[in-house]
Design a protein around this motif. Structure first.
Motif, PDB file in Angstrom:
ATOM      1  N   SER A  43       0.829  -1.208   0.000  1.00  0.00           N
ATOM      2  CA  SER A  43       0.000   0.000   0.000  1.00  0.00           C
ATOM      3  C   SER A  43       0.862   1.256   0.000  1.00  0.00           C
ATOM      4  O   SER A  43       0.505   2.271  -0.596  1.00  0.00           O
ATOM      5  N   THR A  44       2.008   1.177   0.684  1.00  0.00           N
ATOM      6  CA  THR A  44       2.921   2.321   0.687  1.00  0.00           C
ATOM      7  C   THR A  44       3.418   2.592  -0.730  1.00  0.00           C
ATOM      8  O   THR A  44       3.506   3.753  -1.161  1.00  0.00           O
ATOM      9  N   LEU A  45       3.692   1.516  -1.448  1.00  0.00           N
ATOM     10  CA  LEU A  45       4.131   1.666  -2.843  1.00  0.00           C
ATOM     11  C   LEU A  45       3.042   2.379  -3.661  1.00  0.00           C
ATOM     12  O   LEU A  45       3.329   3.283  -4.452  1.00  0.00           O
ATOM     13  N   PHE A  46       1.785   1.985  -3.440  1.00  0.00           N
ATOM     14  CA  PHE A  46       0.671   2.658  -4.113  1.00  0.00           C
ATOM     15  C   PHE A  46       0.661   4.151  -3.765  1.00  0.00           C
ATOM     16  O   PHE A  46       0.489   5.005  -4.626  1.00  0.00           O
ATOM     17  N   ALA A  81      -4.945   6.437 -11.538  1.00  0.00           N
ATOM     18  CA  ALA A  81      -5.949   6.510 -10.473  1.00  0.00           C
ATOM     19  C   ALA A  81      -5.850   5.294  -9.564  1.00  0.00           C
ATOM     20  O   ALA A  81      -5.325   4.255  -9.957  1.00  0.00           O
ATOM     21  N   ARG A  82      -6.376   5.427  -8.351  1.00  0.00           N
ATOM     22  CA  ARG A  82      -6.276   4.326  -7.394  1.00  0.00           C
ATOM     23  C   ARG A  82      -7.550   4.169  -6.569  1.00  0.00           C
ATOM     24  O   ARG A  82      -8.351   5.094  -6.466  1.00  0.00           O
ATOM     25  N   MET A 174      -4.990   1.451 -10.038  1.00  0.00           N
ATOM     26  CA  MET A 174      -4.297   0.675  -9.020  1.00  0.00           C
ATOM     27  C   MET A 174      -5.345   0.313  -7.975  1.00  0.00           C
ATOM     28  O   MET A 174      -5.926   1.177  -7.336  1.00  0.00           O
ATOM     29  N   LEU A 175      -5.605  -0.984  -7.832  1.00  0.00           N
ATOM     30  CA  LEU A 175      -6.665  -1.440  -6.935  1.00  0.00           C
ATOM     31  C   LEU A 175      -6.039  -2.053  -5.681  1.00  0.00           C
ATOM     32  O   LEU A 175      -5.274  -3.009  -5.770  1.00  0.00           O
ATOM     33  N   ASP A 176      -6.368  -1.478  -4.528  1.00  0.00           N
ATOM     34  CA  ASP A 176      -5.785  -1.940  -3.271  1.00  0.00           C
ATOM     35  C   ASP A 176      -6.768  -2.915  -2.606  1.00  0.00           C
ATOM     36  O   ASP A 176      -7.780  -2.504  -2.050  1.00  0.00           O
ATOM     37  N   ILE A 206      -3.010  -4.728  -9.288  1.00  0.00           N
ATOM     38  CA  ILE A 206      -3.870  -5.145  -8.171  1.00  0.00           C
ATOM     39  C   ILE A 206      -3.062  -5.672  -6.996  1.00  0.00           C
ATOM     40  O   ILE A 206      -2.219  -6.554  -7.157  1.00  0.00           O
ATOM     41  N   ILE A 207      -3.343  -5.117  -5.811  1.00  0.00           N
ATOM     42  CA  ILE A 207      -2.845  -5.725  -4.581  1.00  0.00           C
ATOM     43  C   ILE A 207      -3.924  -6.683  -4.126  1.00  0.00           C
ATOM     44  O   ILE A 207      -5.092  -6.311  -4.064  1.00  0.00           O
TER      45      ILE A 207
END
Lengths: 253, 297
Positions: A43-46, A81-82, A174-176, A206-207
């Motif tokens: 998530s930090t990378l995102f 976008a995330r 980017m999907l967390d 995707i994470i």
């Protein structure tokens, strides 16, 4: 040439290195997975890639340009976008209004336009309403369009977040953890939608902790542990990698 | 008696304008502004000083609105990058700084002596006793206009974004919008409305002094908003009418029932408001008239 490229990113909080020399690339129209244990730095990378957290060193490139120093909203406007691990819906707005709000560059957001170009705003609202209806049809949100977003189920909130991203017409999403806390039927539906979006040409990163589901849909996977990328390649290769097995399962399988 | 009622209604309407501005800032944008009275004071003094210099009242009122709105701009630039709690402290400090300045800059404001002889609205139009009624009518028109404007703003795409900011600012950034820009505009709009209220009050009272602009005024407006409900304009109007009607009307009750001293009545007033506030927060946290904040299409 990669669409999104994270190069030698290091970031941390105080003395703690959350990301240590991380490299990651997502190509145009690619579908890529990112796995790792809790606290691995996904998530930090995102957050670093999208500008919520500054990197202490390294660069982020998007669509051929260096976006390392740009503010969050400028990155989004360029098409990056995330979503968030915990959905961030506008809880006191309806599902419909949540989606309407997401549309970029609206004339009606200018105060002067409220006075001088009311006709234009009306036309714009009609155009956006049609677009919102398409997005709601696509994500099966039609039945709840008048509900307050805060009252939706966890799974529906994830769909709504995805819907807001679609209103932006992004190049890369980017999907967390999009499947976390979502019932299996809805996971199927979400998966299909993500694949369909990807087929339309949107790059997806995707994470996800649901490894089985993820391995099924992504052709390429990155694995992280303690702030570093420890493996990347095809899902089979990554999941078979000793370092990944060690990190993920403590080497028990 | 009639004159007294008019005075109560004028007071309610001026507070209503202030409440409308704060509703836009807090109720719809989520900005915790504890310094609303500062913009009110800037409006009062701007309009009063200009009118004393011979500027026609409509122009001095426009200047009061504009200057109050402009004074919110630097405040916005500094504070809106910070979280909500910081804005609360910064705005409270701002309003106190304004009041201190009004007290000390005697060359301009006459300090604690206050400004007497401010031109009255409609003076010379009718006999002096009748001007109150005209001022009341003007205030009704202004209030209706301002609330119509606020309603129009919150139903617009701009309103959608400020409400989204109130609900989740991080997500608004994730949609490619810059929250600081919207928050600054909302703060300026609310401040402008407060400035207009200040100007109108100065031309009604004809005398203003710094001690009229204490933080208590800000908190009365907050109380009105909490009582009525912050998420709806109806709640804001009803809360303000109830609170100010009670504050001003209770003097009249004392005349009727008798046997209560002015000091006792003042304490009783605060006590009743306190109890009402506690009851509302316990049993109806959305406010007496606060409906669900759902937007209609």
């Amino acid at each position: 040439m990669a669409l999104l490229s994270v190069e030698k990113i290091t970031a941390g909080f105080g003395g703690f290195r959350a990301l240590d020399d991380v490299d990651l690339k997502v190509g145009q129209g690619e579908l890529v997975g990112l796995i790792g244990t809790n606290g691995a730095g996904k998530s930090t990378l995102f957050s670093v890639a999208t500008g919520y957290i500054p990197a202490s060193s390294g660069r982020v490139h998007f669509a051929g340009q260096d976006i390392t120093g740009l503010a969050v909203h400028h990155r989004v406007r360029r098409g990056l976008a995330r979503t968030f691990q915990v959905p961030r819906e506008f809880s006191n707005l309806t599902v419909f209004d949540n989606l309407m709000t997401a549309a970029p560059e609206q004339e009606g957001e200018k105060l002067s336009a409220l006075v001088f170009s009311r006709g234009k705003i009306r036309q714009e609202e009609e155009r956006l309403t049609a677009k919102v209806c398409d997005v709601m049809d696509f994500l099966n949100l039609r039945g709840v369009e008048g509900e307050l977003a805060g009252k939706l189920s966890g799974g529906q909130k994830k769909l709504l977040e995805l819907g807001r991203l679609l209103m932006l017409e992004p190049k890369c999403i980017m999907l967390d953890e999009p499947f976390a806390g979502v019932n299996p039927v809805l996971i199927e539906q979400l998966c299909e939608r993500v694949i369909e979006l990807n087929q339309r040409g949107i790059a997806v990163l995707i994470i996800e902790h649901n490894l089985a589901e993820l391995a099924r849909i992504v052709p390429r996977l990155y694995a992280m542990d303690r702030g570093r990328v420890i493996a990347h390649g095809s899902p089979d290769a990554v999941l078979a990698d000793p370092a990944v097995r060690e990190a993920y399962m403590g080497g028990v399988i | 008696m009639e004159g007294y009622l008019i005075a109560i209604f004028i007071s309610i309407l001026i507070y209503l304008l202030l409440a409308g501005g704060l509703a836009l800032q807090y109720g719809f944008t989520g900005l915790v502004n504890f310094g609303h009275v500062g913009f009110f004071a800037i409006g009062s003094y701007t309009s009063a000083l200009l009118a004393l210099k011979g500027v026609p009242i409509p122009i001095s009122l426009a200047a009061a609105t504009a200057l109050a709105a402009l004074s919110a701009y630097p405040l916005g630039m500094i504070a809106l990058r910070l979280g909500g709690d910081y804005l609360a402290i910064v705005t409270l400090g701002f309003s106190e700084a304004v009041r201190m300045m009004l007290q000390t800059e005697e060359w301009l404001t006459r300090g604690m002596h206050g400004l007497p002889g401010i031109p009255r609205l409609f003076a010379g139009w009718v006999e002096p006793q009748k001007t109150d009624l005209l001022i009341l009518i003007l205030l009704v028109v202004v209030c209706v206009g301002v609330f119509f404007l606020i309603h129009h703003i919150i139903k617009s795409p701009f309103g959608r974004v400020i409400e989204a900011i109130r609900d989740n600012e991080v997500a608004v950034r994730a949609l490619g919008k810059n929250p600081a820009q919207f928050k600054t505009r909302s703060l300026m709009l609310g401040a402008g409305i407060a400035g207009l209220a200040g100007g109108l009050q100065a031309h009604y009272l004809t005398f203003i002094s710094p001690e009229q602009y204490v933080p208590l005024i800000t908190f009365y407006i907050w109380i009105a908003l909490v009582l009525g409900g912050v998420g709806s304009l109806r709640g804001v109007v009803m809360g303000t009418v109830l609170l100010v009607g009670f504050l001003e009307g209770s003097r009249f009750i004392r005349d009727v029932i008798g046997g209560v001293s002015e000091v006792q009545m003042a304490s009783l007033r605060i006590w009743v408001i306190g109890v009402a506030l506690i009851c509302v927060i316990l049993y109806r946290p959305q406010g007496l008239f606060g409906s669900s904040p759902k937007r209609s299409r």
